[in-house]
Design an enzyme around this catalytic site. Structure first.
Site, PDB file in Angstrom:
ATOM      1  CG  ASP A   1      -2.329   0.533   0.956  1.00  0.00           C
ATOM      2  OD1 ASP A   1      -2.261   1.356   0.214  1.00  0.00           O
ATOM      3  OD2 ASP A   1      -3.280   0.121   1.738  1.00  0.00           O
TER       4      ASP A   1
ATOM      5  CG  ASP B   1      -9.548   2.089  -0.619  1.00  0.00           C
ATOM      6  OD1 ASP B   1      -8.516   2.430  -1.535  1.00  0.00           O
ATOM      7  OD2 ASP B   1      -9.495   1.937   0.455  1.00  0.00           O
TER       8      ASP B   1
HETATM    9  C1  GLA Z   1      -5.965   1.320   1.456  1.00  0.00           C
HETATM   10  C2  GLA Z   1      -6.280   0.351   0.431  1.00  0.00           C
HETATM   11  C3  GLA Z   1      -7.173  -0.666   0.468  1.00  0.00           C
HETATM   12  C4  GLA Z   1      -6.977  -1.398   1.977  1.00  0.00           C
HETATM   13  C5  GLA Z   1      -6.929  -0.314   3.058  1.00  0.00           C
HETATM   14  C6  GLA Z   1      -6.281  -1.235   4.333  1.00  0.00           C
HETATM   15  O1  GLA Z   1      -6.984   2.239   1.599  1.00  0.00           O
HETATM   16  O2  GLA Z   1      -6.536   1.039  -0.840  1.00  0.00           O
HETATM   17  O3  GLA Z   1      -7.369  -1.625  -0.421  1.00  0.00           O
HETATM   18  O4  GLA Z   1      -5.724  -2.283   1.867  1.00  0.00           O
HETATM   19  O5  GLA Z   1      -5.821   0.522   2.790  1.00  0.00           O
HETATM   20  O6  GLA Z   1      -5.988  -0.237   5.376  1.00  0.00           O
END
Ligand code: GLA
Length: 382
Positions: free
Chosen positions: A130, A187
């Site tokens: 990430d 997301d």
């Molecule tokens: C980010 C990523 C998500 C998830 C969260 C976990 O937002 O884009 O897909 O992995 O972190 O905290």
């Protein structure tokens, strides 16, 4: 020399984030591994079981090593990974290029090489990496490059799934970082608005991604219906029609197919959608070509996608993103099929698994709001 890792097809699997957030433990994860194999998902290609954020203890140990949360994993993480492997599955884990993960657990910034060695020692096969909490001065390109180099030299084959969110013109450099997939948007949420917005963004970049480094449109929300304990994902849910459109789009656009719903309790309609072999075959087509988009003569708003398949077939996807019923269709001439060829297209409906016979010159249908149809078409002499 070891064989290179260069995924020829989009990875398929399941990820804990959409449904379980930080609410899971070893037992739950092992029960998902059971469901992947017992409910037929693994057989259809869903091989990666991926543990997202919140698996670690809040601090590293005295030697600087990452520690699995002892409350969630009282016996450590190895037994869970061994269990997953014993089922013939692969195991994915989550990390972050910043000092902390998005949910505040230890990140790998300046721990890249020791963490890669630790992942290799545990038997990890896939790292979702990430992009949160990077030092202000630090762009993400160098940090993905770093973890890529660390993984490539850790002694184990580990896929690097860069969760980069589509910032910093990621398409222009991610392939050269060595990553195998890259998240290209923010997301996903369990709502039609989110599915549509991600699809519309990636329709502008149809030729990005492909073998070796796939464009990851984020995990599937199909089958969640507003459930799960993740307050960020859970946004009221979609209709069954919208989930079909979501899955068909991800399949057509060569996105990794990473399930996010609770497959242990998902309803039969969801299982059938996620295991639709005709749609999966488009995503996993051996040539893995990207789609092109056509203008739709009967409805300028409709999304018409065409994807050449191995062996001479073509996938044709007709999508209605609008809030009212609408026409969608394709004129075969626009796909390259001339009248002089004397050929028509045999249409096979990938949603209903029905042969629709040979169509001549054009094909049109009426689609419900947010609906779609996807066909496998074969050019044949009439
Ligand atoms: C980010 C990523 C998500 C998830 C969260 C976990 O937002 O884009 O897909 O992995 O972190 O905290």
């Amino acid at each position: 020399m070891r064989e290179p890792i260069f995924p020829q097809l989009p990875p398929m699997g399941w990820n804990s984030w959409n449904t379980f957030y930080d609410q899971y433990d070893a037992k739950l994860i092992m029960s998902v591994a059971d469901a992947l194999t017992e409910k037929g998902y693994a057989e259809k290609g869903y091989r990666y079981l991926i543990l997202d954020d919140c698996w670690a203890a809040k601090e590293r140990d005295g030697k600087g090593k990452l520690v699995p949360d002892p409350a969630k994993f009282p016996d450590g993480i190895r037994p869970v990974i061994d269990y997953v492997h014993a089922k013939g599955l692969k195991f994915g884990l989550y990390g972050c290029c910043g000092v902390r993960t998005c949910a505040g657990y230890p990140g790998s910034f300046e721990h890249e090489y020791e963490d890669a060695a630790c992942f290799a020692e545990w038997g990890v096969d896939y790292l979702k990496y990430d992009n949160c909490h990077r030092p202000n001065s630090q762009g993400s390109e160098m940090l993905y490059r770093r973890m890529s180099m660390a993984l490539r030299n850790c002694g184990r084959d580990i896929i690097l799934a860069a969760c980069q969110w589509g910032t910093e013109d990621v398409e222009t450099w991610i392939r050269s970082s060595g990553a195998h997939t890259y998240r290209s948007t923010v997301d996903i949420q369990d709502s039609w608005a989110s599915v549509k917005s991600i699809a519309e963004q990636r329709l502008q970049h149809l030729s990005c991604g492909g073998p070796g480094c796939f464009d990851d449109m984020d995990m599937l929300v199909a089958g969640m219906y507003g459930g799960g304990s993740n307050p960020e994902t859970s946004q009221g849910g979609c209709t069954a029609e919208e989930y079909r459109t979501h899955f068909a789009l991800w399949a057509m656009l060569n996105a990794p197919l990473i399930i996010g719903c609770d497959i242990r309790s998902a309803d039969e309609e969801t299982r059938q959608l996620l295991q639709n072999a005709d749609l999966i075959a488009l995503n996993q087509d051996p040539e893995c070509r990207t789609c092109y988009r056509l203008k739709c003569e009967c409805n300028p708003g409709a999304v018409v996608l065409v994807k050449p398949l191995a062996g001479g077939d073509y996938a044709v996807g007709l999508f209605n993103f609008s809030d009212s019923e609408g026409c969608a269709g394709v004129t075969f001439w626009d796909m390259g099929l001339t009248a002089a060829s004397g050929m028509g297209l045999r249409f096979y409906d990938c949603m209903d698994h029905r042969d629709l016979g040979v169509q001549k010159e054009a094909f049109r249908i009426l689609l419900p709001p947010h609906g779609c149809r996807v066909y496998r078409c074969r050019p044949v002499k009439q």
